[in-house]
Write a protein that holds these residues in place. Structure first.
Motif, PDB file in Angstrom:
ATOM      1  N   ASP A  12      -0.222 -65.253  71.280  1.00 17.72           N
ATOM      2  CA  ASP A  12      -1.154 -64.838  72.323  1.00 17.72           C
ATOM      3  C   ASP A  12      -0.418 -64.321  73.555  1.00 17.72           C
ATOM      4  OD1 ASP A  12      -3.757 -65.912  71.110  1.00 17.72           O
ATOM      5  OD2 ASP A  12      -2.464 -67.674  71.073  1.00 17.72           O
ATOM      6  N   VAL A  13       0.782 -64.835  73.781  1.00 18.75           N
ATOM      7  CA  VAL A  13       1.642 -64.379  74.870  1.00 18.75           C
ATOM      8  C   VAL A  13       3.022 -64.116  74.280  1.00 18.75           C
ATOM      9  CG1 VAL A  13       2.709 -64.932  77.091  1.00 18.75           C
ATOM     10  CG2 VAL A  13       0.389 -65.741  76.584  1.00 18.75           C
ATOM     11  N   ASP A  53      -4.768 -57.599  72.123  1.00 17.96           N
ATOM     12  CA  ASP A  53      -5.435 -58.593  72.965  1.00 17.96           C
ATOM     13  C   ASP A  53      -4.484 -59.677  73.468  1.00 17.96           C
ATOM     14  OD1 ASP A  53      -5.001 -59.807  70.504  1.00 17.96           O
ATOM     15  OD2 ASP A  53      -6.875 -60.960  70.568  1.00 17.96           O
ATOM     16  N   ALA A  54      -3.182 -59.511  73.221  1.00 24.91           N
ATOM     17  CA  ALA A  54      -2.185 -60.489  73.662  1.00 24.91           C
ATOM     18  C   ALA A  54      -1.417 -59.949  74.871  1.00 24.91           C
ATOM     19  CB  ALA A  54      -1.219 -60.808  72.526  1.00 24.91           C
ATOM     20  N   LEU A  55      -0.768 -60.851  75.578  1.00 21.18           N
ATOM     21  CA  LEU A  55       0.002 -60.461  76.759  1.00 21.18           C
ATOM     22  C   LEU A  55       1.420 -60.064  76.376  1.00 21.18           C
ATOM     23  CD1 LEU A  55      -0.872 -63.154  79.471  1.00 21.18           C
ATOM     24  CD2 LEU A  55      -1.888 -60.896  79.153  1.00 21.18           C
ATOM     25  N   ASP A 114       2.138 -56.444  80.826  1.00 21.08           N
ATOM     26  CA  ASP A 114       1.084 -57.130  81.580  1.00 21.08           C
ATOM     27  C   ASP A 114       1.607 -57.874  82.797  1.00 21.08           C
ATOM     28  OD1 ASP A 114      -1.336 -56.625  79.885  1.00 21.08           O
ATOM     29  OD2 ASP A 114      -0.007 -57.492  78.382  1.00 21.08           O
ATOM     30  N   PHE A 144      -0.678 -67.006  82.999  1.00 17.80           N
ATOM     31  CA  PHE A 144      -0.967 -66.644  81.613  1.00 17.80           C
ATOM     32  C   PHE A 144      -2.462 -66.722  81.307  1.00 17.80           C
ATOM     33  CE2 PHE A 144       3.481 -67.823  79.766  1.00 17.80           C
ATOM     34  CZ  PHE A 144       4.010 -66.712  80.398  1.00 17.80           C
ATOM     35  N   ARG A 145      -3.117 -67.796  81.728  1.00 14.83           N
ATOM     36  CA  ARG A 145      -4.533 -67.967  81.379  1.00 14.83           C
ATOM     37  C   ARG A 145      -5.410 -66.927  82.079  1.00 14.83           C
ATOM     38  NH1 ARG A 145      -5.291 -72.567  78.384  1.00 14.83           N
ATOM     39  NH2 ARG A 145      -3.522 -74.005  78.405  1.00 14.83           N
ATOM     40  N   ARG A 184      -4.494 -63.880  83.184  1.00 15.15           N
ATOM     41  CA  ARG A 184      -4.247 -62.537  82.659  1.00 15.15           C
ATOM     42  C   ARG A 184      -4.721 -62.409  81.217  1.00 15.15           C
ATOM     43  NH1 ARG A 184       1.741 -61.314  85.176  1.00 15.15           N
ATOM     44  NH2 ARG A 184       1.195 -61.883  87.312  1.00 15.15           N
ATOM     45  N   LEU A 185      -4.606 -63.481  80.458  1.00 20.77           N
ATOM     46  CA  LEU A 185      -5.060 -63.430  79.073  1.00 20.77           C
ATOM     47  C   LEU A 185      -6.580 -63.271  79.007  1.00 20.77           C
ATOM     48  CD1 LEU A 185      -3.875 -63.491  76.244  1.00 20.77           C
ATOM     49  CD2 LEU A 185      -4.163 -65.986  76.248  1.00 20.77           C
ATOM     50  N   LYS A 204      -7.294 -59.715  79.912  1.00 25.67           N
ATOM     51  CA  LYS A 204      -6.880 -58.796  78.853  1.00 25.67           C
ATOM     52  C   LYS A 204      -7.890 -58.800  77.709  1.00 25.67           C
ATOM     53  CE  LYS A 204      -3.652 -56.095  76.977  1.00 25.67           C
ATOM     54  NZ  LYS A 204      -2.300 -56.564  76.652  1.00 25.67           N
ATOM     55  N   ARG A 205      -8.361 -59.974  77.331  1.00 23.78           N
ATOM     56  CA  ARG A 205      -9.316 -60.059  76.224  1.00 23.78           C
ATOM     57  C   ARG A 205     -10.674 -59.477  76.614  1.00 23.78           C
ATOM     58  NH1 ARG A 205      -7.331 -65.910  73.704  1.00 23.78           N
ATOM     59  NH2 ARG A 205      -5.586 -64.969  72.559  1.00 23.78           N
TER      60      ARG A 205
END
Length: 364
Positions: free
Chosen positions: A81-82, A107-109, A140, A351-352, A354-355, A358-359
């Protein structure tokens, strides 16, 4: 959620000052619920000089240092996911960055983690980082080992969407006071590998004071130093294992930090050894650089020297009682403000957020 982290080495600190940083950050991120796989090449003698076994809190994949094996490792980015590509992996850095960027799911960073931002930015300015310059606007975000507002602004100038400094810190379970050991006893100790952009400063801040004060005993840890080239009162002991860092830090009357040229100039780039030494309760003397007061209070929690003369002056006036008081205050500051748990809070938030964005963007 899964993180694929491509870096130099988490298993070995041999010619790899980022190892402690990686261990602290990643272990703390796991406590936030992340599953981390760290990919490192079998290169530069690091696997022959491991100082930890593969940890229970992180899967480690060691791949042969060949183009085909690197490509196979990079392809695993599609499962995460990252995806993080760190600077300074040491082999196939450009190809690895391009490969993991291409392999990451939409859909991942895609993140770049710079553990030597001043050097990386200088290389981009000189067109020595063409792949990073090309892919940077598509990433990202950037995380940096240090550098402060200036580094963040420079990265923005190269097209980075965002740059977040994640400073060094300490794992209190790893670095703490221990009984002093006679093999590390001395008036002043310095730990650092012999590097071209540090050697002149080591000479000015450490070796020259030693020559001027033959009554003082000095200890020099790190790879690359040759005993015959040193003043008689300086003893070189080579690579110091991570497991011995606490004893190395607490046994001398004082421990010296000397930043590399680029980090001293940019400031806000405290190396790992500052946090390790302070957490062990060492009396730390550091060269002067912008931002030191962000991490430790000068004269109370750390002693600051602008040149070798000031190092010598500090040592000549430093009593054991004052050294212990400074070390105690520095340790308290580390535990209160500069743990990897606090740094991981920052990374987890980045991370959370931006994720999620992004999604949402990908699904639209």
């Amino acid at each position: 959620m899964k993180i694929a982290f491509y870096g130099s080495s988490i298993l070995s600190s041999y010619w790899n000052g980022a190892a402690t940083y990686y261990r602290g950050i990643i272990r703390a991120l796991v406590a936030h619920g992340w599953q981390v796989t760290f990919y490192e090449p079998d290169a530069l003698g690091r696997q022959e000089n491991r100082d930890i076994d593969p940890p229970s809190w992180c899967e480690v994949v060691v791949y042969p240092a060949t183009p085909a094996s690197m490509a196979d490792a990079a392809a695993q980015a599609s499962r995460a996911d990252v995806v993080i590509k760190a600077s300074g992996v040491g082999v196939f850095d450009d190809a690895l960055l391009a490969a993991v960027t291409a392999a990451t799911r939409p859909d991942a960073l895609r993140m770049f983690w710079d553990v030597d931002a001043p050097a990386t930015l200088a290389a981009m300015r000189d067109d020595r980082e063409p792949v990073l310059r090309r892919v940077l606007p598509a990433l990202d975000g950037v995380l940096t080992y240090g550098g402060g507002p200036g580094v963040a602004a420079d990265y923005a100038g190269f097209g980075a969407k965002d740059c977040t400094p994640v400073y060094n810190a300490v794992d209190a379970d790893t670095h703490f006071p221990v009984p002093p050991e006679p093999r590390f006893a001395c008036d002043l100790a310095f730990l650092g590998n012999r590097l071209p952009d540090r050697e002149a400063r080591v000479r000015d801040f450490f070796l020259e004071p030693a020559r001027q004060a033959p009554h003082l005993t000095m200890l020099l840890g790190g790879s690359g130093w040759v005993q015959g080239d040193l003043p008689p009162n300086v003893r070189a002991i080579g690579h110091v294992r991570t497991a011995d860092h606490n004893a190395f830090n607490v046994s001398p009357r004082a421990v010296l930090n000397i930043n590399r040229d680029s980090m001293a100039a940019s400031g806000f780039s405290p190396p790992t050894r500052i946090f390790e030494a302070a957490a062990a309760g060492a009396c730390l003397i550091t060269d002067a650089w912008p931002g030191i007061e962000t991490f430790l209070e000068p004269d109370a929690e750390v002693l600051v020297a602008h040149d070798g003369r000031e190092v010598l002056s500090i040592l000549n006036g430093l009593t054991t009682e004052r050294a212990q008081a400074i070390g105690g205050k520095a340790r308290a500051r580390m535990l209160a403000c500069h743990t990897y748990a606090r740094r991981a809070d920052i990374v987890d938030d980045v991370f959370r957020a931006r994720l999620a964005a992004k999604r949402k963007e990908t699904a639209a």
